[in-house]
Structure formats: structure tokens, C-alpha cells
Write a protein that holds these residues in place. Structure first.
Motif, PDB file in Angstrom:
ATOM      1  N   GLU A 176      -5.129   3.215   1.435  1.00 50.56           N
ATOM      2  CA  GLU A 176      -6.174   2.998   2.431  1.00 50.56           C
ATOM      3  C   GLU A 176      -6.935   1.701   2.196  1.00 50.56           C
ATOM      4  OE1 GLU A 176      -8.722   6.373   2.477  1.00 50.56           O
ATOM      5  OE2 GLU A 176      -7.172   7.769   3.162  1.00 50.56           O
ATOM      6  N   ALA A 177      -6.809   1.144   0.998  1.00 53.91           N
ATOM      7  CA  ALA A 177      -7.505  -0.099   0.683  1.00 53.91           C
ATOM      8  C   ALA A 177      -6.699  -1.340   1.069  1.00 53.91           C
ATOM      9  CB  ALA A 177      -7.822  -0.142  -0.811  1.00 53.91           C
ATOM     10  N   PHE A 178      -5.438  -1.154   1.498  1.00 51.35           N
ATOM     11  CA  PHE A 178      -4.571  -2.281   1.845  1.00 51.35           C
ATOM     12  C   PHE A 178      -4.957  -2.875   3.200  1.00 51.35           C
ATOM     13  CE2 PHE A 178      -2.340  -0.674  -1.614  1.00 51.35           C
ATOM     14  CZ  PHE A 178      -1.134  -1.309  -1.860  1.00 51.35           C
ATOM     15  N   PRO A 179      -4.735  -4.163   3.395  1.00 52.23           N
ATOM     16  CA  PRO A 179      -4.878  -4.740   4.732  1.00 52.23           C
ATOM     17  C   PRO A 179      -3.814  -4.169   5.657  1.00 52.23           C
ATOM     18  CG  PRO A 179      -4.772  -6.450   3.033  1.00 52.23           C
ATOM     19  CD  PRO A 179      -4.364  -5.164   2.387  1.00 52.23           C
ATOM     20  N   GLY A 180      -4.051  -4.222   6.936  1.00 55.54           N
ATOM     21  CA  GLY A 180      -3.044  -3.761   7.883  1.00 55.54           C
ATOM     22  C   GLY A 180      -1.807  -4.644   7.854  1.00 55.54           C
ATOM     23  N   ASN A 181      -0.643  -4.030   8.082  1.00 59.64           N
ATOM     24  CA  ASN A 181       0.630  -4.760   8.139  1.00 59.64           C
ATOM     25  C   ASN A 181       0.964  -5.491   6.832  1.00 59.64           C
ATOM     26  OD1 ASN A 181       1.026  -4.031  10.911  1.00 59.64           O
ATOM     27  ND2 ASN A 181      -0.382  -5.676  11.496  1.00 59.64           N
ATOM     28  N   TRP A 182       0.565  -4.925   5.712  1.00 63.24           N
ATOM     29  CA  TRP A 182       0.896  -5.548   4.428  1.00 63.24           C
ATOM     30  C   TRP A 182       2.399  -5.436   4.191  1.00 63.24           C
ATOM     31  CZ3 TRP A 182      -1.310  -8.955   1.579  1.00 63.24           C
ATOM     32  CH2 TRP A 182      -0.887  -9.187   0.263  1.00 63.24           C
ATOM     33  N   THR A 193       6.612 -17.550  -3.136  1.00 64.47           N
ATOM     34  CA  THR A 193       6.914 -16.162  -2.773  1.00 64.47           C
ATOM     35  C   THR A 193       6.583 -15.260  -3.947  1.00 64.47           C
ATOM     36  OG1 THR A 193       8.717 -16.936  -1.356  1.00 64.47           O
ATOM     37  CG2 THR A 193       8.697 -14.611  -1.917  1.00 64.47           C
ATOM     38  N   LEU A 194       5.612 -14.377  -3.742  1.00 63.82           N
ATOM     39  CA  LEU A 194       5.152 -13.466  -4.789  1.00 63.82           C
ATOM     40  C   LEU A 194       5.425 -12.030  -4.389  1.00 63.82           C
ATOM     41  CD1 LEU A 194       1.658 -15.067  -5.609  1.00 63.82           C
ATOM     42  CD2 LEU A 194       3.893 -15.600  -6.602  1.00 63.82           C
ATOM     43  N   PRO A 195       5.445 -11.110  -5.332  1.00 64.18           N
ATOM     44  CA  PRO A 195       5.652  -9.708  -4.970  1.00 64.18           C
ATOM     45  C   PRO A 195       4.510  -9.193  -4.103  1.00 64.18           C
ATOM     46  CG  PRO A 195       4.998  -9.913  -7.270  1.00 64.18           C
ATOM     47  CD  PRO A 195       5.286 -11.287  -6.790  1.00 64.18           C
ATOM     48  N   ALA A 196       4.820  -8.241  -3.226  1.00 61.08           N
ATOM     49  CA  ALA A 196       3.801  -7.641  -2.366  1.00 61.08           C
ATOM     50  C   ALA A 196       3.068  -6.515  -3.079  1.00 61.08           C
ATOM     51  CB  ALA A 196       4.430  -7.117  -1.080  1.00 61.08           C
ATOM     52  N   ILE A 197       3.667  -5.974  -4.132  1.00 62.84           N
ATOM     53  CA  ILE A 197       3.026  -4.910  -4.898  1.00 62.84           C
ATOM     54  C   ILE A 197       3.616  -4.908  -6.301  1.00 62.84           C
ATOM     55  CG2 ILE A 197       4.666  -3.103  -4.211  1.00 62.84           C
ATOM     56  CD1 ILE A 197       2.176  -1.207  -4.038  1.00 62.84           C
TER      57      ILE A 197
END
Length: 338
Positions: A176-182, A193-197
Motif C-alpha cells: 500500500e506504500a508503493f506508488p501507483g503503476n510501480w 537500470t536498477l531493480p524495482a524491488i
């Protein structure tokens, strides 16, 4: 200015800025980095109750092409020449990391920010490819945000000019703390280019530690990953221990039996790193940012003390909101709801 001249100027500017994030040196598949790792030394006592935590969570920094001095993590130092003039520089033969601890609370949780700062002697000048950020005494900030369980939930990085802010969640952060469309896999951060998580809870008995991989010459973060306490040694050609100092010690560099600061303390450059001037950024970006010293490295400190904002957005009307000193507000601007 005539339209044709203006168009020519814009095209020239685009030509120069486009490769600004291009990489002077790429890393070959067979190249192995040097790993800079925090040394467990008595200095941890300087951090009081957070001493063990500061050492435990300190990232491992992977650096390539360290045969070149400007790719080695160093220590800020000061000296006087024969005429008594002060010179502040980064010694590439004395690696060190500087740390600070800050806490904050939101309606969701109580958080601890472990803030780490490392330095290089310079971003080397280059015209082809064009190095927009060339200049001396440069650095990087890494912020590891822990929740009340002392689990890392967010990893933030920014060069000490405030440039290239990246924010990466971990698997401990509530969705729920993530931005939308992450994105699910990778994120693009100004050409890198970095990891998304990041997963800090692997199915091994080793405790995970953050690894920060540096792009040679530009000192941009080119990758992040979680590694076991010993597993990173299999990646590195060798490991170099480095002491952990209080970040506030950068205000008291030894010099000829006295002290000086790493930062300017008065005048128009108050709060900026001494001798950190980015001529190309001043020339080409200052109008956009409405700041002649845009790109110059600076103190990570309360702007009420320095008179300087560690802003991370070129939009001058967001100077306050994007100031990374006010961490919760700055990441909220990026869509994160801690």
C-alpha cells in the motif's frame, strides 16, 4: 535571437546533454569489482545505541577499474601549500564511509534512516562522451530506511549534488506504500537500470546486506542487490575494509594542527563542498534549475544551518518539497506513502 540561431543552440544543447549519462567506461563480463566493506572498529561507539546497527547495515560498495585513482572510494582531507593556501581534496588511498542516523514517524510506522556517504576525487572531464557532471570532490548518499522491526523497507540513493535520486522498495514494505503503476522487475533512473524491488529475506542462513554497484568514472549507481554476509566475497576480486566515521566529522578536517571544514561556511557557496564546481552543469543547466551552482556537491544537513537545500528535482518550485533532508516529504513527492 533569430529562430535559426535558437534552433541551432537547442540542437547543440541536446547533442551535449544526450550523452551526458553515457558511460565513459563500460564494465566487461569478465571484470571483477573491488568490494569496499565497513570495518568493525571501536569507532562504532561514536554512534551510541545505533553503533552496531550502523556497521551491520552499512552497504558493500562495488567499484570497478580501481587501478584508476578516480574510481577508488577515498577520504576528504585538507592541507596547506607552501604559501599557506588551503586545499581540500579526496584522498583515493584512504577509503572511508561517513554515517548519520535520523528517525521519523508517520501514521503508518516509526522509522530509522541510516545514512551513508562516500566520496571520490572527481568525475573525470570528457567531451566524447560528454561528462556533464565532471568536477572534483564528488560523492554519493545511500539511505537505508528501517521500520520499527529494524527491517529495511526502502533504499534511496543520490549523488551528493542531489542528482539522480533513486528510491527502491524491499519485500518488507507494505504494498500500500508503493506508488501507483510501480514496475515489477526493473526501474529506469536517468539512464541506469536498477531493480524495482529488493529481497532482503533470501532462503539462506546468511543475513542479507545491501550491495551498491558503482559505474566507473561517473560514480553513478549502476545496480543494487541484496547479498549474503559472505556471498559478496565470491563476486569481488578483493575486499577493502574501510572505517566508518560520523558524518559530522566532515565539518572538522585536520589541517596543520587545526581543523577546517569540507564545506564552505559563508558567502554564496555556503553549504557546498569546497572546490566542487561543475562548470558544464552551471553553463547548461543553471537556467533550468534557477541555480548557478546546480550540480555542485553539498552537505547533507539542515538547510537552516547551511542555507543550502539538498534538492533532488530540477523544478525550482519544488526545491523545498524535493529536499532529501526532509526525507518523508521528498519520497512522498515520488509517490511513496511511508
Amino acid at each position: 535571437m533569430k529562430k535559426s540561431a535558437l534552433l541551432a543552440f537547442v540542437m547543440l544543447l541536446a547533442f551535449l546533454l544526450a550523452p551526458g549519462c553515457a558511460h565513459l567506461q563500460r564494465v566487461g563480463p569478465d571484470e571483477r569489482p573491488v568490494a569496499y566493506k565497513a570495518a568493525k572498529i571501536p569507532a562504532k561507539d561514536a554512534f551510541g545505541e545505533y553503533g552496531d546497527m550502523v556497521i551491520e547495515f552499512c552497504p558493500v560498495f562495488f567499484a570497478y577499474k580501481t587501478e584508476q585513482e578516480h574510481n577508488r572510494i577515498g577520504s576528504p582531507e585538507a592541507e596547506k601549500d607552501e604559501e599557506g593556501l588551503e586545499r581540500v581534496f579526496v584522498n583515493p588511498d584512504k577509503p572511508a564511509v561517513y554515517a548519520m542516523v535520523r528517525t521519523f514517524s508517520t501514521a503508518r510506522d516509526n522509522y530509522t534512516n541510516l545514512i551513508y556517504r562516500v566520496h571520490w576525487s572527481e568525475v573525470v572531464p570528457s567531451l566524447i562522451p560528454f561528462h556533464l557532471t565532471s568536477g572534483k570532490n564528488v560523492g554519493l548518499i545511500v539511505i537505508i530506511t528501517l521500520n520499527k522491526k529494524n527491517q529495511p523497507v526502502l533504499i534511496s540513493t543520490a549523488n551528493t549534488c542531489g542528482c539522480y535520486l533513486s528510491v527502491t522498495p524491499t519485500t518488507f514494505l507494505d504494498k500500500e506504500a508503493f506508488p501507483g503503476n510501480w514496475p515489477k522487475d526493473r526501474q529506469i533512473v536517468f539512464g541506469e537500470t536498477l531493480p524495482a524491488i529488493l529481497d532482503f529475506n533470501p532462503e539462506t542462513e546468511e543475513k542479507s546486506r545491501l550491495a551498491v554497484v558503482m559505474r566507473p568514472a561517473l560514480h553513478r549507481v549502476m545496480d543494487l542487490f541484496a547479498t549474503g554476509e559472505k556471498s559478496f566475497e565470491k563476486v569481488a576480486a578483493r575486499t577493502i575494509p574501510m572505517p566508518v566515521h560520523l558524518m559530522e566529522s566532515l565539518w572538522e578536517l585536520p589541517i596543520n594542527g587545526s581543523t577546517t571544514t569540507f564545506y564552505e561556511t559563508q558567502g554564496k557557496r555556503k553549504g557546498f563542498v569546497k572546490e566542487s564546481v561543475k562548470p558544464w552543469e552551471s553553463l547548461l543547466m543553471s537556467i533550468i534549475a534557477w541555480d548557478f551552482f546546480v550540480g555542485s556537491d553539498k552537505a547533507y544537513e539542515d538547510p537552516a544551518i547551511t542555507g543550502n537545500h539538498f534538492y533532488t528535482s530540477l523544478k525550482f518550485w519544488l526545491r523545498e518539497e524535493s529536499n532529501l533532508w526532509y526525507f518523508e516529504r521528498a519520497v512522498k513527492l515520488k509517490g511513496w506513502g511511508l
